[in-house]
Design a protein around this motif. Sequence first.
Motif, PDB file in Angstrom:
ATOM      1  N   LYS A  81       0.913  -1.204  -0.008  1.00 23.18           N
ATOM      2  CA  LYS A  81      -0.058  -0.142  -0.119  1.00 23.18           C
ATOM      3  C   LYS A  81       0.878   1.086  -0.025  1.00 23.18           C
ATOM      4  O   LYS A  81       0.331   2.060  -0.903  1.00 23.18           O
ATOM      5  N   MET A  82       1.822   1.264   0.843  1.00 22.67           N
ATOM      6  CA  MET A  82       2.852   2.272   0.936  1.00 22.67           C
ATOM      7  C   MET A  82       3.546   2.683  -0.493  1.00 22.67           C
ATOM      8  O   MET A  82       3.674   3.820  -1.047  1.00 22.67           O
ATOM      9  N   VAL A  83       3.995   1.466  -1.117  1.00 22.17           N
ATOM     10  CA  VAL A  83       4.694   1.675  -2.412  1.00 22.17           C
ATOM     11  C   VAL A  83       3.741   2.137  -3.432  1.00 22.17           C
ATOM     12  O   VAL A  83       3.989   3.031  -4.187  1.00 22.17           O
ATOM     13  N   LYS A  84       2.455   1.636  -3.311  1.00 17.00           N
ATOM     14  CA  LYS A  84       1.585   2.279  -4.476  1.00 17.00           C
ATOM     15  C   LYS A  84       1.261   3.777  -4.270  1.00 17.00           C
ATOM     16  O   LYS A  84       1.207   4.184  -5.394  1.00 17.00           O
ATOM     17  N   GLU A  85       1.114   4.161  -3.200  1.00 16.04           N
ATOM     18  CA  GLU A  85       0.779   5.597  -2.641  1.00 16.04           C
ATOM     19  C   GLU A  85       1.941   6.328  -3.005  1.00 16.04           C
ATOM     20  O   GLU A  85       1.803   7.479  -4.018  1.00 16.04           O
ATOM     21  N   LYS A  86       3.214   5.879  -3.179  1.00 19.36           N
ATOM     22  CA  LYS A  86       4.546   6.658  -3.567  1.00 19.36           C
ATOM     23  C   LYS A  86       4.483   6.616  -5.001  1.00 19.36           C
ATOM     24  O   LYS A  86       4.896   7.651  -5.512  1.00 19.36           O
ATOM     25  N   LEU A  87       4.385   5.436  -5.582  1.00 24.01           N
ATOM     26  CA  LEU A  87       4.299   5.524  -7.073  1.00 24.01           C
ATOM     27  C   LEU A  87       3.024   6.532  -7.684  1.00 24.01           C
ATOM     28  O   LEU A  87       3.496   7.074  -8.700  1.00 24.01           O
ATOM     29  N   TYR A  88       2.074   6.469  -6.957  1.00 22.39           N
ATOM     30  CA  TYR A  88       0.914   7.434  -7.693  1.00 22.39           C
ATOM     31  C   TYR A  88       1.454   8.609  -7.308  1.00 22.39           C
ATOM     32  O   TYR A  88       1.423   9.511  -8.444  1.00 22.39           O
ATOM     33  N   ILE A  89       2.270   9.313  -6.384  1.00 22.79           N
ATOM     34  CA  ILE A  89       2.792  10.301  -6.247  1.00 22.79           C
ATOM     35  C   ILE A  89       3.771  10.633  -7.119  1.00 22.79           C
ATOM     36  O   ILE A  89       3.858  11.834  -7.854  1.00 22.79           O
ATOM     37  N   ALA A  90       4.726   9.739  -7.519  1.00 17.53           N
ATOM     38  CA  ALA A  90       5.765   9.877  -8.347  1.00 17.53           C
ATOM     39  C   ALA A  90       5.419   9.807  -9.757  1.00 17.53           C
ATOM     40  O   ALA A  90       6.116  10.734 -10.830  1.00 17.53           O
ATOM     41  N   SER A  91       4.148   9.606 -10.140  1.00 17.35           N
ATOM     42  CA  SER A  91       3.556   9.564 -11.594  1.00 17.35           C
ATOM     43  C   SER A  91       3.255  11.161 -12.014  1.00 17.35           C
ATOM     44  O   SER A  91       2.810  11.344 -12.846  1.00 17.35           O
ATOM     45  N   GLY A  92       3.124  11.962 -10.738  1.00 19.28           N
ATOM     46  CA  GLY A  92       2.863  13.363 -11.023  1.00 19.28           C
ATOM     47  C   GLY A  92       1.445  13.566 -10.430  1.00 19.28           C
ATOM     48  O   GLY A  92       0.998  14.831 -10.555  1.00 19.28           O
ATOM     49  N   LYS A  93       0.892  12.629  -9.831  1.00 25.41           N
ATOM     50  CA  LYS A  93      -0.550  12.959  -9.548  1.00 25.41           C
ATOM     51  C   LYS A  93      -0.353  12.966  -8.003  1.00 25.41           C
ATOM     52  O   LYS A  93       0.487  12.808  -7.326  1.00 25.41           O
TER      53      LYS A  93
END
Length: 171
Positions: A81-93
């Motif tokens: 869940k933490m990794v998905k959240e960070k990747l979501y942010i890293a995508s620019g969202k």
Amino acid sequence: MIIQMKNFIPLNSHQVGIKVKNRILKEIEKSDDLIVLDFEGVEIFTDSFIQQLTIILAQEIGFERLKGRVKFRNLNDFLLKMVKEKLYIASGKKLIKREKDIDILLKRAEEIATQKADAYLSMLRVSTGWKVFLNNVHPDRNVEEEKILKIPSFASLDEALYHFISKPMAV
């Protein structure tokens, strides 16, 4: 190329994250092989650690390149869940609300305490912050104050739980 994350435990600071990130960058320069970050045996990592391997790495090499070259494996539900959240942010969202899943942290801390049949899970709010530890003394008896003072304090309960899960302490 597989990088065993358990070799870097404790994964509790951005400095450790920088160390792993630099290793990833070296591997990216050396070859076009997929880089697998294997989290087998890792129970917990901190927010600042995983930011280095997601948001900051994406800023350095680009999100699409990160997505195509680096894979995360063997993450427990909480870490996933933490990794998905960070990747979501890293995508620019941007996340509207950052959820701190205290229930999952509490459940994991409780599992650790249960494994120690003679210990009580203790959480204290003191003037310096939160402390989480195993208490081997019966709750009716006093725990020596100097032992409690040696337990590190954290600004929030979730930070204290992260620390406890990664390095259970007892008084």
